[in-house]
Scaffold this motif. Structure first.
Motif, PDB file in Angstrom:
ATOM      1  N   HIS A  27       0.833  -1.203   0.000  1.00  0.00           N
ATOM      2  CA  HIS A  27       0.000   0.000   0.000  1.00  0.00           C
ATOM      3  C   HIS A  27       0.869   1.254   0.000  1.00  0.00           C
ATOM      4  O   HIS A  27       2.089   1.185   0.192  1.00  0.00           O
ATOM      5  N   TYR A  29       1.358   3.821   1.983  1.00  0.00           N
ATOM      6  CA  TYR A  29       2.182   4.146   3.148  1.00  0.00           C
ATOM      7  C   TYR A  29       3.388   3.242   3.208  1.00  0.00           C
ATOM      8  O   TYR A  29       4.506   3.678   3.440  1.00  0.00           O
ATOM      9  N   ARG A  33       7.264   4.421   3.273  1.00  0.00           N
ATOM     10  CA  ARG A  33       8.166   4.062   4.397  1.00  0.00           C
ATOM     11  C   ARG A  33       9.361   3.298   3.861  1.00  0.00           C
ATOM     12  O   ARG A  33      10.496   3.533   4.254  1.00  0.00           O
ATOM     13  N   GLN A  47       5.496  12.450   1.817  1.00  0.00           N
ATOM     14  CA  GLN A  47       4.756  11.200   1.557  1.00  0.00           C
ATOM     15  C   GLN A  47       3.521  11.408   0.679  1.00  0.00           C
ATOM     16  O   GLN A  47       3.104  10.522  -0.048  1.00  0.00           O
TER      17      GLN A  47
ATOM     18  N   GLU B  26      -7.997   6.282   1.045  1.00  0.00           N
ATOM     19  CA  GLU B  26      -6.611   5.834   0.955  1.00  0.00           C
ATOM     20  C   GLU B  26      -5.720   6.684   1.868  1.00  0.00           C
ATOM     21  O   GLU B  26      -4.874   6.174   2.609  1.00  0.00           O
ATOM     22  N   HIS B  30      -3.585   5.727   5.139  1.00  0.00           N
ATOM     23  CA  HIS B  30      -2.179   6.106   5.248  1.00  0.00           C
ATOM     24  C   HIS B  30      -1.914   6.749   6.611  1.00  0.00           C
ATOM     25  O   HIS B  30      -1.001   6.353   7.348  1.00  0.00           O
ATOM     26  N   LEU B  33      -2.196   4.188   9.483  1.00  0.00           N
ATOM     27  CA  LEU B  33      -1.025   3.298   9.541  1.00  0.00           C
ATOM     28  C   LEU B  33       0.153   4.012  10.147  1.00  0.00           C
ATOM     29  O   LEU B  33       0.870   3.492  11.005  1.00  0.00           O
ATOM     30  N   SER B  55       4.440  14.167   8.053  1.00  0.00           N
ATOM     31  CA  SER B  55       5.197  13.386   7.066  1.00  0.00           C
ATOM     32  C   SER B  55       4.417  13.222   5.764  1.00  0.00           C
ATOM     33  O   SER B  55       4.996  13.073   4.697  1.00  0.00           O
ATOM     34  N   LEU B  56       3.067  13.279   5.867  1.00  0.00           N
ATOM     35  CA  LEU B  56       2.279  13.224   4.633  1.00  0.00           C
ATOM     36  C   LEU B  56       2.377  14.544   3.868  1.00  0.00           C
ATOM     37  O   LEU B  56       2.245  14.585   2.644  1.00  0.00           O
ATOM     38  N   GLY B  57       2.635  15.596   4.613  1.00  0.00           N
ATOM     39  CA  GLY B  57       2.708  16.913   3.960  1.00  0.00           C
ATOM     40  C   GLY B  57       1.339  17.535   3.809  1.00  0.00           C
ATOM     41  O   GLY B  57       1.124  18.338   2.910  1.00  0.00           O
TER      42      GLY B  57
END
Lengths: 115, 778
Positions: A27, A29, A33, A47, B26, B30, B33, B55-57
């Motif tokens: 997936h 994520y 990672r 990300q 989705e 993310h 998780l 971190s996803l921005g």
């Protein structure tokens, strides 16, 4: 200590393809990672950009995605490399090596020249 | 970008809600998780979520990136503009309806006129390789006799020429309802055109079923055969193929049906607009038909590679030579034109006029809409200013305004197309206008393209001014300024006023044009035709084969005239062989004892009539007397002439008692008023009236009855009388004399009617323009 590396245009797509090739189905994520880990946390990865890359690769038919469940029972969209994607990855890899070789040679030559 | 990717992107544009929902899920997965992993590393739940977000921005930027690479930004903007336009137009429904109505009527009118233009002038005639076809007229005197050619000339020309693949002809003096069909079913009058053997092959027409005429059938007194027109075959025989080879009874004689012609061949549409042609018969090229004089309308097909000019030269040289060789024949002064020119040439000017009128009308439509849209933009100045202030680029604002005008013009084009379809359908169905090829009027690909182009062009034309206006708008000033009325600057006011002025000017052009044409139409309709069309009806009463001799026929005429004249409500009844405003023939008619130089022998239109005809038709007698039943076969030969012929033959002299050199000499017993026999707008030429009882040189007989009651009642009364005289006589159809007059001015009326309609529409539009300016300007 050197700062994190900014991604070159287009390299994220290759990284995603390579990650999927190495890990099989994964997936978004997980892919993000994984890239961070493999690069030894050297890549400055926003990300969120991974999802633009994923849709682009899907539309080109290089990867396919479908909904599944993660190891800790979360619903997530899993991506897999397609046949076409494998070919593309091979081509991109070869191309990348060629450019890298050339760059390395040229840079080495100019160093020698200044000495 | 490969096709596959493009397709995927295109699909993505239209699956937006579903894809957006999936992306939301989705991204949520993310974040969860990532949060879980962060929690495992020992962060507090809140901190873990925050770190995941970082971190996803951010969720929104991620979505935006995804959407940008997913779809086609250009198309999405367009769709967005479209949706926005539809929304704003829906809010302003009255404006939208009005705008679409104007454009719809405008495009409808212009598309209909264009389809007329296309059908009559642009499209080739519906014949095989029609550009090779020529029309060879005989440019002698006026009238049909003057334009037709003698059989001998055609035969010689066919043998001797080098320019033509083939030359055919039809007999131009056929009359509507010439032929009586009897036998099975109700007796009926048919219109048949006699044609030469090769007529159909010259035009490239092949029979739908059966065969064309054989050489045997095209001989004088050869076996009788006919070909059925498609229309007649469908109407009378319900498209039954078994009719081919059967024998029909025509004019009481059997004739075999050789074949059926295809629907694509429409003789009337090209050669006799407004008529209905039922059958074709062979016309023999023989000594006997040569004797009939000028009878043929000639159509020739050029050999491949031969130019129009060369063919013309060859015919002229031929005509000069033949004139010397064959002094026994009538003159042949060939006038060569393309068949297309012959068929539609005279309609070129009016149709171009109509097209120009519709062009002017479209300009008014554009100016009007531009004005409306401009007024709307002024009213929406604040909204636009706010959007500009929020960061909408100039090009986005312009594209928005243009999209709006395109939505309007497409809506209008759709309405216009529907109107054009209805318009062309109506025009092609009505039989009221004698315009060539009008039955073939239809909306084809070219008309569709025209409508589309018109819509796009109007969209651009009326969208440009407001778009330009938007681009010059300064947001801060617009926002500061208060009410709607004060926002328009002087320049814009001037622009809008100028447009209204232009509208009124254009409308005036149309109005004046329409006015002038209407006046000339009225002028034509008011000209004295020389007869009185009102309260008179006419019916074909050709004597059947039972009346084989002239004596028997005369007895038949006597009985008909006596009994019809005494029928209730009938004031006068008479017989003629050719009604006014129909086809015409002329004969040489000189004064007996006078020698005329060659080429200057007087000609006159011939009518063969009975006593009572002048009264029934309302033709006035100037001097002398009417014909009487005593002008019979055994009595002295008599003749009536009109004033023009009297002046021509005996200028300044009393013509009564003088003798016309015809049938061995006919004594003039009366002079009648001139009648406009060719067309209402054409001066009448010389005319003469021969007593029907003293000649058998007529092919058809029309009864004309004048009465005091309605034409339907009159016709019914006459029908009863006729049926009792000859039960086999087809008497179902009758025409009023007024119908003859109406038909003859129908093309002119058609154009005037359309032009007046356009002018009226233009006037309404211009008035609306003024209203718009006044109501917004206060």
């Amino acid at each position: 200590m050197p700062g994190k590396v900014d991604l070159l245009q287009g390299t994220l797509d290759i990284m995603v393809l390579q990650t999927l090739s190495a890990m099989g189905s994964q997936h978004g994520y997980g892919i993000a990672r994984r890239i961070e880990q493999v690069s030894g946390n050297q890549v400055l990865l926003n990300q969120g950009t991974i999802y633009a890359s994923l849709i682009r690769l899907q539309q080109r038919g290089w990867i396919s995605g479908e909904w599944g469940t993660s190891e800790n029972n979360r619903k997530a969209r899993f991506y897999t490399l397609t046949k076409k994607g494998q070919k593309q990855l091979a081509a991109e890899t070869a191309q990348w090596h060629r450019i890298a070789n050339v760059m390395t040679r040229i840079l080495a030559w100019s160093e020698g020249d200044t000495k | 970008m490969s096709i596959g990717t493009l397709l995927a992107k295109l699909i993505a544009v239209f699956q937006k809600p579903k894809l957006d929902r999936e992306l939301d899920e989705e991204l949520e997965a993310h974040l969860q998780l990532c949060t879980e992993e962060n929690e495992k590393r020992g962060m507090s739940p809140g901190e873990a979520r925050r770190a995941a977000m970082i971190s996803l921005g951010g969720v929104e930027p991620a979505k935006e990136l995804h959407r940008d690479s997913r779809g086609l930004p250009f198309l999405e903007v367009l769709l967005q503009d479209l949706r926005f336009s539809l929304r704003t137009l829906k809010r302003d429904a009255s404006f939208t309806v009005f705008a679409i109505l104007i454009i719809g009527l405008g495009t409808g009118a212009s598309s209909t006129v264009f389809s007329l233009f296309n059908t009559v002038l642009l499209r080739p005639l519906p014949f095989h390789q029609s550009q090779e076809l020529l029309w060879i007229a005989n440019g002698g005197e006026s009238g049909l006799s003057g334009q037709t050619t003698q059989v001998g000339h055609l035969v010689d020309l066919k043998e001797r020429n080098h320019s033509f693949a083939d030359i055919g002809a039809y007999f131009a003096f056929y009359e509507a309802g010439d032929i009586k069909l009897s036998g099975t079913g109700e007796p009926e009058r048919l219109t048949g055109v006699p044609v030469t053997e090769n007529f159909f092959s010259v035009l490239g027409v092949k029979p739908l079923s059966g065969r064309l005429f054989t050489p045997e059938e095209c001989r004088w007194q050869g076996p009788a055969a006919i070909l059925l027109s498609h229309q007649f075959w469908v109407r009378r025989f319900a498209s039954d193929f078994s009719v081919v080879g059967r024998t029909l009874i025509l004019d009481d004689r059997p004739a075999v049906v050789a074949g059926v012609l295809p629907a694509s061949f429409d003789f009337a549409a090209s050669f006799a607009p407004g008529q209905r042609i039922d059958i074709f018969r062979p016309f023999p090229l023989a000594f006997q038909t040569n004797r009939q004089g000028n009878t043929l309308a000639i159509i020739a097909r050029l050999k491949p590679g031969v130019s129009f000019g060369d063919a013309g030269t060859e015919i002229r040289v031929f005509a000069e030579r033949i004139a010397k060789e064959r002094t026994d024949r009538n003159d042949f002064r060939p006038v060569v034109t393309t068949l297309q020119d012959h068929v539609s040439g005279s309609f070129r000017a009016p149709i171009v006029l109509l097209a120009s009128a519709v062009g002017v009308l479209m300009l008014i439509v554009c100016a009007n809409l531009s004005n409306l849209l401009l007024a709307r933009t002024l009213a929406r100045q604040k909204e636009i200013a706010i959007r500009a202030a929020l960061g909408a680029g100039r090009s986005r604002l312009i594209s928005q305004v243009l999209t709006e005008s395109f939505v309007l013009s497409s809506g209008g084009a759709l309405l216009g197309l529907i109107l054009a379809l209805a318009g062309t359908f109506l025009l092609s169905r009505t039989n009221a206008f004698s315009i060539p090829l009008i039955d073939h009027l239809q909306v084809d690909a070219r008309v569709l393209g025209f409508s589309l182009a018109t819509a796009i062009l109007t969209g651009l034309l009326f969208g440009l001014t407001p778009a330009f206006h938007v681009s010059t708008l300064a947001p801060n000033r617009a926002l500061k300024e208060g009410s709607r009325g004060s926002t328009g600057s002087k320049g814009r006011e001037t622009l809008r006023s100028l447009m209204v002025v232009a509208e009124i000017a254009f409308a005036c052009v149309l109005l004046i044009g329409a006015g002038l044409l209407t006046r000339s139409l009225l002028h034509v309709m008011q000209t004295d035709p020389g007869f009185r069309p009102e309260t008179a009806v006419t019916m074909r009463i050709d004597p059947s084969a039972n009346y084989a001799t002239q004596v028997k026929r005369n007895a038949y005429f006597n009985e008909v005239l006596q009994r019809v004249a005494s029928a209730p409500g009938v004031t006068a009844a008479g017989i003629t062989d050719s009604l006014p405003l129909g086809s015409n023939r002329s004969w040489g008619a000189g004064a007996k004892g006078v020698v005329y130089p060659r080429g200057q022998y007087p000609n006159a239109f011939v009518r063969i009539v009975s006593d009572g005809y002048l009264d029934a038709m309302g033709i006035r007698i100037r001097t002398g007397r009417d014909l009487t039943p005593t002008d019979s076969l055994t009595a002295g030969r008599t003749i009536l002439i009109n004033e023009t012929l009297a002046r021509t033959l005996w200028p300044g002299d009393n013509p009564i008692g003088k003798v016309v050199d015809l049938d061995g000499g006919r004594e003039v017993v009366g002079v009648v008023h001139d009648v406009r026999h060719l067309a209402l707008e054409k001066e009448s030429g010389s005319e003469m009236y021969l007593p029907i009882r003293q000649t058998d040189d007529y092919s058809s007989v029309d009864l004309v009855v004048r009465g005091t009651q309605s034409s339907a009642d009159l016709a019914a009364a006459v029908r009863t009388v006729l049926s009792s005289i000859d039960p086999g006589l087809p008497v179902r159809e009758y025409r009023t004399i007024q119908e003859l007059v109406d038909r003859s001015v129908s093309p002119r009326r058609f154009f005037v009617f359309l032009l007046v309609a356009f002018a009226g529409f233009a006037l309404v539009l211009a008035s609306l323009g003024i209203y718009g300016v006044v109501s917004y300007g206060v």
